[in-house]
Design an enzyme around this catalytic site. Structure first.
Site, short mmCIF file in Angstrom:
data_model
loop_
_atom_site.label_atom_id
_atom_site.label_comp_id
_atom_site.label_asym_id
_atom_site.label_seq_id
_atom_site.Cartn_x
_atom_site.Cartn_y
_atom_site.Cartn_z
N HIS A 128 -1.56 -2.19 -16.69
CA HIS A 128 -2.37 -3.07 -17.60
C HIS A 128 -1.30 -4.35 -17.85
CE1 HIS A 128 -0.45 -0.67 -20.94
NE2 HIS A 128 -0.21 -1.96 -21.40
N ASP A 158 -2.87 4.11 -15.10
CA ASP A 158 -2.24 2.88 -15.61
C ASP A 158 -0.80 2.72 -15.15
OD1 ASP A 158 -2.37 0.54 -17.14
OD2 ASP A 158 -1.33 1.68 -19.03
N SER A 233 5.09 -1.37 -23.41
CA SER A 233 4.33 -0.97 -22.47
C SER A 233 5.13 -1.00 -21.05
CB SER A 233 2.89 -1.49 -22.16
OG SER A 233 2.09 -1.07 -23.09
#
Length: 507
Positions: A128, A158, A233
């Site tokens: 993402h 992911d 992230s």
């Protein structure tokens, strides 16, 4: 609470995502080596210093069409006369950030990543973080920057793998550790790029393992309270030996910041995906070709099982390119290739991690007995591509619908049942390849109504024994009562043949 995804967990596509907050405890003896003290680490300075250079900021940019192009962000609905009306008009109007009507604009975002191979220039991050990016740039701790190439990405876990030119910058790599050895309460360290500030180190503990946050089919996250925020992230979660045991990916947050609940993809799952993305540019997951349901207390009781361990096979998937004919609907898979299946959520993950084409032993509970069958795995991605091309699951099967003489109708468990003849197929539009006993009526407040059984559904078997007539159903239910069973496990087929299991009270 404001959440960033449908599951209620934040993931940052525009400014990457992350994990939770921590308060430090009592000061322990002076830190000399990466070991764990009972009171917690006095310092992680040496541990962090050797790994900061391996953690990078991942910067992406993409062209977004301005208002009038059909891709713009819609203007929020606000009350007429609101004090914010002018602000929103300026921002979303033709002269706002979208620029002139129809014009594109450049949108940038920041996340984190880390180098896993210095010689080849391999960087790992979250999918993402780089999703839909036109350009990807890796920023190092010393301020230097390199363009990055996307080698492969996987939406289901992911994860994404990038490649940079290792001759243009001296790279420092980190090693993967075994996340299976990590225990709840172990100290961990996270490094990332929260809110675009640059390399940031935080420390906390593992709060929980095997977390399912409903973000994908293979959820098995490490939960931590090491402070992780937007922008973390794709960054690494280290154990106290300096090994990466997780890739930070999501947080629970009412405000967009850390509240001490965050999640990392464990290396036991991530490493195999990363290796496949490096080698093939895509994943190649094993595929068992079955539909499964959880084993509930009612299901376990109806099958004579002492626990709810395993995954209940609701049916085999047609055209699944898998040699799985030894598995039967109604089987409960309790072990796959030597690995125990504790619940239905375990099976997809364990199968996906298995090599395509491998012949594996599957231990099932069938009619109260444990049996071992062999299955040759197919490839999940091949089936998914086939499903995308096919407009229908109809295989064009033309099976005979002739049936022997059967009783016209009986009432069982609040259901009125009838033989599945041509008249009933036409009445309920039931596919030709569906076989069993059709439900014509369901009494309100009955045991069947509680389980949402509907007219037009077809009972295929009861307690793993096939039924072909209303009389078969009645006899089978009476038999279960005599055995002292509280529930009957029914395999039901929809009009199109999709199978499901329900347990219905027989008391």
């Amino acid at each position: 609470m404001a959440f960033g995804t449908r599951s209620g967990f934040l993931r940052s596509g525009i400014a990457a995502i992350a994990i939770g907050a921590v308060t430090f405890g009592a000061i322990a003896p002076v830190w000399t080596t990466p070991v764990q003290a009972a009171e917690g680490p006095a310092s992680v300075a040496d541990l962090a210093q050797g790994r900061l250079d391996a953690v990078v900021n991942v910067s992406t940019s993409q062209n977004v069409q301005g208002p009038g192009s059909g891709n713009q962000v819609p203007m929020p609905q606000i009350p007429e006369g609101s004090p914010f009306q002018e602000f929103f008009d300026d921002f979303f109007g033709p002269q706002g950030r979208g620029g002139e009507r129809g014009q594109s604009r450049r949108v940038q975002s920041l996340g984190s990543g880390f180098v896993v191979d210095a010689q080849q220039g391999i960087v790992v991050t979250n999918n993402h973080v780089i999703a839909d990016a036109d350009d990807i740039e890796v920023n190092f701790n010393d301020g230097s920057k390199l363009k990055a190439e996307l080698l492969g990405k996987d939406v289901k876990t992911d994860l994404a793998v990038l490649k940079i030119d290792p001759t243009k910058h001296k790279l420092t790599a980190v090693k993967f550790g075994d996340s299976q050895k990590a225990r709840i309460g172990d100290w961990v360290m996270a490094i990332g790029n929260p809110f675009g500030l640059g390399g940031t180190v935080t420390v906390g503990i593992i709060s929980a393992r095997n977390r399912n946050i409903n973000s994908g089919p293979y959820d098995n996250f490490i939960q931590t309270d090491a402070a992780i925020n937007r922008g973390n992230s794709g960054g690494p979660l280290f154990n106290m030996d300096g090994e990466v045991i997780g890739v930070n990916t999501a947080i629970i947050s009412p405000s967009g910041g850390s509240i001490g609940i965050g999640f990392a993809i464990p290396t036991e799952m991530a490493v195999s995906v990363i290796d496949q993305l490096r080698e093939f540019g895509e994943t190649r997951r094993g595929w068992l070709g079955v539909r499964i349901q959880p084993v509930t207390d009612d299901v376990a009781e109806s099958l004579g099982m002492k626990s709810t361990t395993g995954a209940l096979v609701a049916g085999l998937v047609e055209g699944s390119n898998v040699d799985n004919k030894e598995i039967q609907p109604g089987d409960v898979i309790v072990k796959f290739d030597g690995k125990t299946i504790e619940n239905a959520r375990d099976l997809p993950r364990v199968v996906a991690e298995s090599p395509v084409g491998k012949e594996v032993e599957v231990v099932v509970i069938r009619k109260g007995r444990q049996e071992t069958v062999k299955v040759k795995l197919g490839r999940l991605e091949e089936f998914e591509k086939k499903e995308t091309k096919d407009d229908t699951d109809d295989e064009g099967t033309d099976k005979s619908t002739e049936q022997p003489d059967k009783p016209a109708s009986v009432d069982v468990l609040g259901m009125k049942l009838a033989a599945l003849d041509d008249e009933m197929r036409t009445r309920f539009e039931i596919a030709p390849d569906v076989q069993g006993v059709v439900v014509t009526e369901v009494a309100p407040n009955s045991a069947a109504a509680e389980k949402r059984i509907a007219p037009g559904e077809v009972i295929v078997d009861i307690g793993q024994e096939t039924v072909g007539s209303p009389d078969d159903v009645e006899k089978r239910v009476d038999g279960l009562r005599k055995e002292g069973r509280k529930n009957a496990l029914l395999m039901l087929a929809s009009k199109t043949g999709e199978l499901r299991f329900v347990t219905v009270r027989v008391e």
